[in-house]
Write an enzyme that holds these catalytic residues in place. Structure first.
Site, short mmCIF file in Angstrom:
data_model
loop_
_atom_site.label_atom_id
_atom_site.label_comp_id
_atom_site.label_asym_id
_atom_site.label_seq_id
_atom_site.Cartn_x
_atom_site.Cartn_y
_atom_site.Cartn_z
N ARG A 140 -0.30 2.59 -11.51
CA ARG A 140 0.71 1.92 -10.71
C ARG A 140 2.05 2.59 -10.89
O ARG A 140 2.37 3.09 -11.97
CB ARG A 140 0.83 0.43 -11.10
CG ARG A 140 -0.43 -0.38 -10.85
CD ARG A 140 -0.74 -0.54 -9.37
NE ARG A 140 -1.92 -1.37 -9.16
CZ ARG A 140 -3.15 -0.90 -9.07
NH1 ARG A 140 -3.37 0.41 -9.18
NH2 ARG A 140 -4.16 -1.71 -8.87
N CYS A 198 0.24 1.81 -5.76
CA CYS A 198 -0.73 2.65 -6.46
C CYS A 198 -0.22 4.08 -6.59
O CYS A 198 0.55 4.56 -5.76
CB CYS A 198 -2.06 2.65 -5.70
SG CYS A 198 -2.86 1.04 -5.61
N HIS A 227 0.84 -1.20 0.00
CA HIS A 227 0.00 0.00 0.00
C HIS A 227 0.87 1.25 0.00
O HIS A 227 1.91 1.32 0.68
CB HIS A 227 -0.90 0.03 1.23
CG HIS A 227 -2.13 -0.82 1.10
ND1 HIS A 227 -3.02 -0.68 0.07
CD2 HIS A 227 -2.62 -1.82 1.91
CE1 HIS A 227 -4.02 -1.55 0.23
NE2 HIS A 227 -3.80 -2.25 1.33
#
Length: 341
Positions: free
Chosen positions: A318, A309, A240
């Site tokens: 991405r 991300c 993340h």
């Protein structure tokens, strides 16, 4: 000052009587107006004083005093004509003159005034809409607080527990290198420049791995990548960038030559950052190829790929960071220089 002290005969000796002079307050003693009643004496226009029967009371008899009292307090001794009660109950209101005696309201008038005092439908509607917006704002604030703060707190705690458990198992010999089940931790990722120390678990499932603050290894199905100890291949990791521990939030700050270290039960694998792809489509799986086409690599080797991300707080695209292995060091020889500096 003698004109301010009229003489009068003493009632008993017949001699003139003059009040004593108070030198401290003599400047304050001015002649009272004619007819003024004070201290039981009434000063007439000629300066002579008389003593009424009662001190501080109006001149005249009992009837005069009662008449004066009724004039001041009303018939029932209250203010406003009805014993000081609520004038509105008798018809008195802001439009009535002060001190007027109100009259009882009829039912029609009482209902009309009650309806007039109630808020209109527009006011009620605006209040309801305002309360809805306030409630929605509070809920949104709580949700943002949960996403941006609480998920990080919880994920960091879970990741720290997993890292401690992993190192304890390595020390006791409970875990051996080999195949790992989805969600199982098997290594620790170090990025010294970013002060990142985070467990690596098998798989990229959100609930089992990523949302727990860990980094996931692409090791399943079509996205299966090599392990660090493979002779050639690409070790692909996902993490993340925001919320849930956000281990890859600042990987865009890495520069060529920065160290990326993977610690396993038996060895340290040291990579040097080689290149970055700032933006690409989430469907561009070629970034995980043994020799990624968009990287600076020209042939087979031992590579690492970090994916996350971008832009921040979205999952539209991405970001990719590649590194090349420069050292494989057994744990028996101690930590590599990248973790000692």
């Amino acid at each position: 000052m003698t004109a301010l002290r009229p003489e009068r005969e003493d009632l008993y000796g017949g001699e003139p009587f003059e009040p004593p002079i108070d030198e401290e307050t003599v400047a304050l003693r001015v002649p009272p107006p004619p007819g003024f009643v004070f201290g039981g004496e009434s000063i007439s226009a000629s300066g002579a004083s008389t003593a009424p029967p009662l001190t501080g009371t109006p001149a005249g008899g009992r009837a005069a005093r009662r008449k004066a009292a009724r004039g001041r307090h009303g018939r029932h001794g209250g203010h406003g004509g009805h014993g000081g009660g609520d004038r509105g109950a008798y018809g008195g209101g802001p439009e009535d003159p002060p001190g007027s005696v109100g009259r009882p309201l009829s039912r029609v008038e009482a209902r009309r005034r009650a309806r007039a005092s109630r808020p209109s439908a527009a006011v009620v509607f605006s209040r309801a809409v305002g309360e809805v917006f306030i409630t929605a704002g509070v809920l949104m604030l709580l949700f943002v607080t949960y996403q941006l703060w609480w998920t990080n707190v919880r994920a960091h705690a879970q990741a720290d527990r997993e890292a401690s458990s992993l190192q304890d198992d390595w020390a006791s010999g409970k875990r051996n290198p080999g195949a790992f089940s989805p969600g199982q931790g098997f290594a620790i990722l170090h990025i010294p420049k970013l002060d990142v120390v985070v467990p690596i678990a098998e798989g990229i499932d959100s609930k089992k791995v990523l949302d727990k603050g860990m980094v996931g290894h692409y090791g399943e199905d079509a996205l299966k990548t090599a392990m660090p100890d493979a002779k050639t291949g690409n070790f692909g990791l996902a993490g993340h960038r925001n919320t849930h521990g956000e281990p890859f939030r600042y990987i865009n700050r890495l520069q060529p030559g920065d160290s990326i270290v993977v610690e396993t039960q038996d060895e340290y694998f040291v990579y040097k950052m080689a290149s970055i792809l700032p933006v690409t489509s989430p469907s561009n799986v070629s970034v995980l190829d043994p020799v990624p086409p968009d990287s600076t690599f020209t042939g087979p080797g031992r590579y690492i790929t970090l994916t996350t991300c971008t832009p921040e707080f979205t999952s539209k695209y991405r970001m990719i960071v590649w590194g090349k292995m420069v050292e494989e060091r057994p744990r028996s020889k101690g930590k590599p220089d990248a973790l000692v500096e």
